[in-house]
Design a protein around this motif. Structure first.
Motif, PDB file in Angstrom:
ATOM      1  N   UNK A  39      -1.117  30.107  40.903  1.00 48.74           N
ATOM      2  CA  UNK A  39      -0.658  29.452  39.673  1.00 48.74           C
ATOM      3  C   UNK A  39       0.684  30.047  39.258  1.00 48.74           C
ATOM      4  N   UNK A  40       1.612  29.178  38.955  1.00 50.09           N
ATOM      5  CA  UNK A  40       2.926  29.575  38.457  1.00 50.09           C
ATOM      6  C   UNK A  40       2.748  30.555  37.295  1.00 50.09           C
ATOM      7  N   UNK A  41       3.516  31.665  37.313  1.00 46.18           N
ATOM      8  CA  UNK A  41       3.449  32.637  36.235  1.00 46.18           C
ATOM      9  C   UNK A  41       2.383  33.709  36.429  1.00 46.18           C
ATOM     10  N   UNK A  42       1.673  33.677  37.569  1.00 44.85           N
ATOM     11  CA  UNK A  42       0.687  34.723  37.873  1.00 44.85           C
ATOM     12  C   UNK A  42       1.114  35.453  39.136  1.00 44.85           C
ATOM     13  N   UNK A  43       0.501  36.600  39.363  1.00 49.41           N
ATOM     14  CA  UNK A  43       0.792  37.375  40.571  1.00 49.41           C
ATOM     15  C   UNK A  43      -0.277  37.083  41.618  1.00 49.41           C
ATOM     16  N   UNK A  44       0.174  36.839  42.835  1.00 46.40           N
ATOM     17  CA  UNK A  44      -0.725  36.666  43.962  1.00 46.40           C
ATOM     18  C   UNK A  44       0.031  37.103  45.206  1.00 46.40           C
TER      19      UNK A  44
END
Length: 196
Positions: A39-44
């Protein structure tokens, strides 16, 4: 599974033994159609290899979704920002159909890279593939190349037409859905003329 391994070996020029070593350290994960993997705006920082399915990466601009890549069976998929820098992703990665993939964290992958030259080379090839994909997307936008890009896209991944709405394919080609409809109609008309 054998076909999946052969696709990985062929695409990334890595031995079956190295692919098997990698898969032994990965977790099998399942995603439903339309589920967001990143998801855009999260870290993965995970790396995924798609066993079955089609994924797309996209971002939002002016309220519209712009698709930047598609990935399918035997391809790697990841958020470059998370994978390279453990930063927040600027894109969403979405399953376009029910999918099965293998997942490994960047930390675990780094350990594998340090234990095997073959796997370390795989890491380099993953980045090379990502750079080429992004440059092709940036350099070849819009018409008149859209028809050529569309034909190449469906030649390389014909199952896209089965699972991906045309509006996403159009955004990947940097054209409107109406322009894509015209291109598709022209292709059909030319094929009918050629076969008569």
């Amino acid at each position: 599974m054998e076909t999946f391994i052969k696709k990985l070996c062929s695409r990334y020029k890595v031995s079956e033994a190295d692919v098997q070593s990698l898969l032994d350290c990965m977790e099998e994960v399942h995603f439903k159609k339309r589920e967001l993997i990143v998801r855009e705006g999260t870290k993965n920082s995970n790396l995924y290899f798609i066993r079955n399915g089609i994924w797309r990466a996209y971002y939002h601009k002016d309220g519209e979704e712009t698709t930047i890549w598609f990935a399918s069976d035997g391809e790697a998929a990841f958020s470059v920002w998370g994978y390279v820098d453990n930063a927040y992703s600027l894109v969403n990665i979405q399953a376009m159909c029910d999918s099965v993939a293998y997942c490994i964290s960047r930390a675990a992958l780094n350990q594998l890279f340090s234990s095997s030259i073959g796997l370390a080379n795989l890491g380099l090839r993953l980045m090379d593939h990502q750079f080429l994909q992004q440059e092709n997307w940036l350099i070849n936008p819009g018409s008149p190349r859209a028809k050529e890009r569309y034909l190449n896209l469906i030649k390389e991944t014909p199952e896209l037409l089965q699972y991906v709405p045309l509006k996403h394919i159009a955004s990947y080609l940097w054209i409107t859905p109406q322009s894509l409809s015209r291109i598709r109609a022209e292709i059909v008309a030319n094929n009918v003329v050629m076969t008569d």
